[in-house]
Motif scaffolding. Structure first.
Motif, short mmCIF file in Angstrom:
data_model
loop_
_atom_site.label_atom_id
_atom_site.label_comp_id
_atom_site.label_asym_id
_atom_site.label_seq_id
_atom_site.Cartn_x
_atom_site.Cartn_y
_atom_site.Cartn_z
N UNK A 32 -7.72 2.37 -4.76
CA UNK A 32 -6.87 1.63 -5.70
C UNK A 32 -7.24 0.16 -5.74
N UNK A 33 -6.50 -0.57 -6.55
CA UNK A 33 -6.71 -2.00 -6.67
C UNK A 33 -5.55 -2.73 -6.01
N UNK A 34 -5.75 -3.97 -5.57
CA UNK A 34 -4.67 -4.70 -4.93
C UNK A 34 -3.40 -4.74 -5.77
N UNK A 41 -5.79 -0.35 -1.71
CA UNK A 41 -7.05 -0.99 -2.07
C UNK A 41 -8.05 -0.96 -0.92
N UNK A 42 -8.18 0.20 -0.27
CA UNK A 42 -9.04 0.30 0.91
C UNK A 42 -9.47 1.75 1.13
N UNK A 56 -12.85 10.06 5.98
CA UNK A 56 -12.67 8.92 5.08
C UNK A 56 -11.58 9.29 4.09
N UNK A 57 -10.62 8.39 3.88
CA UNK A 57 -9.48 8.66 3.01
C UNK A 57 -9.29 7.50 2.06
N UNK A 58 -8.95 7.80 0.81
CA UNK A 58 -8.65 6.77 -0.18
C UNK A 58 -7.71 7.36 -1.22
N UNK A 59 -6.96 6.49 -1.86
CA UNK A 59 -6.07 6.94 -2.92
C UNK A 59 -5.65 5.79 -3.81
N UNK A 60 -5.25 6.13 -5.01
CA UNK A 60 -4.70 5.13 -5.92
C UNK A 60 -3.40 5.71 -6.49
#
Length: 144
Positions: A32-34, A41-42, A56-60
């Motif tokens: 995501x974005x800040x 955002x990471x 590794x994990x990410x989401x928005x």
């Protein structure tokens, strides 16, 4: 944020380069974005020596991704005082930092990647470790 179990030295692990690069490529598009808020955002990096796994994990706001890569080898620091084999470390990378990994390592053309987590400085160092593990291919040593 970093979490470790009973360790205060650098923690090291090795995985296949292809697995690491595939994992990064799978999660970075979901960062995501800040302005999305909530710390999306990471890329969260979890190195689990006990399970021999890198996650590794990410989401928005609308998607999420988890990518797993098996570890080939881990260190066992301070095994005499109960640390070592079961250590787990996690930290967060910004999306630009995560994008640097394939940008640099794709050009190296190596077979294995060495991951070093410093729980004090909250950093992750990734390096081409090809030829450093016996029996896993990579480059021949000088003079061989």
């Amino acid at each position: 944020m970093i979490t470790t179990t009973g360790l205060d030295a650098g923690l090291s692990a090795v995985c296949r380069m292809e697995d690491l690069l595939s994992a990064v490529a799978a999660v970075v598009p979901h960062v995501g974005r800040p302005k999305d808020g909530g710390g999306v955002d990471r890329v969260r990096v979890v190195v689990d020596a006990g399970a021999m796994r890198l996650a590794l994990l990410a989401g928005d706001r609308t998607s999420a991704a988890v990518a797993l890569a098996p570890l080939l080898e881990t260190d066992e620091p301070d095994a005499d005082d109960g640390g070592g084999a079961g250590w787990v470390a996690d930290l967060d990378l910004t999306a630009p930092s995560a994008r640097v990994i394939p940008a640099v390592l794709d050009k190296a053309g190596g077979d294995t990647a060495a991951l070093t987590v410093d729980p004090i400085r909250r950093t992750l160092r990734v390096a081409d470790a090809s030829g450093l593990l016996e029996g896993l291919g990579g480059h021949e040593g000088v003079g061989d």
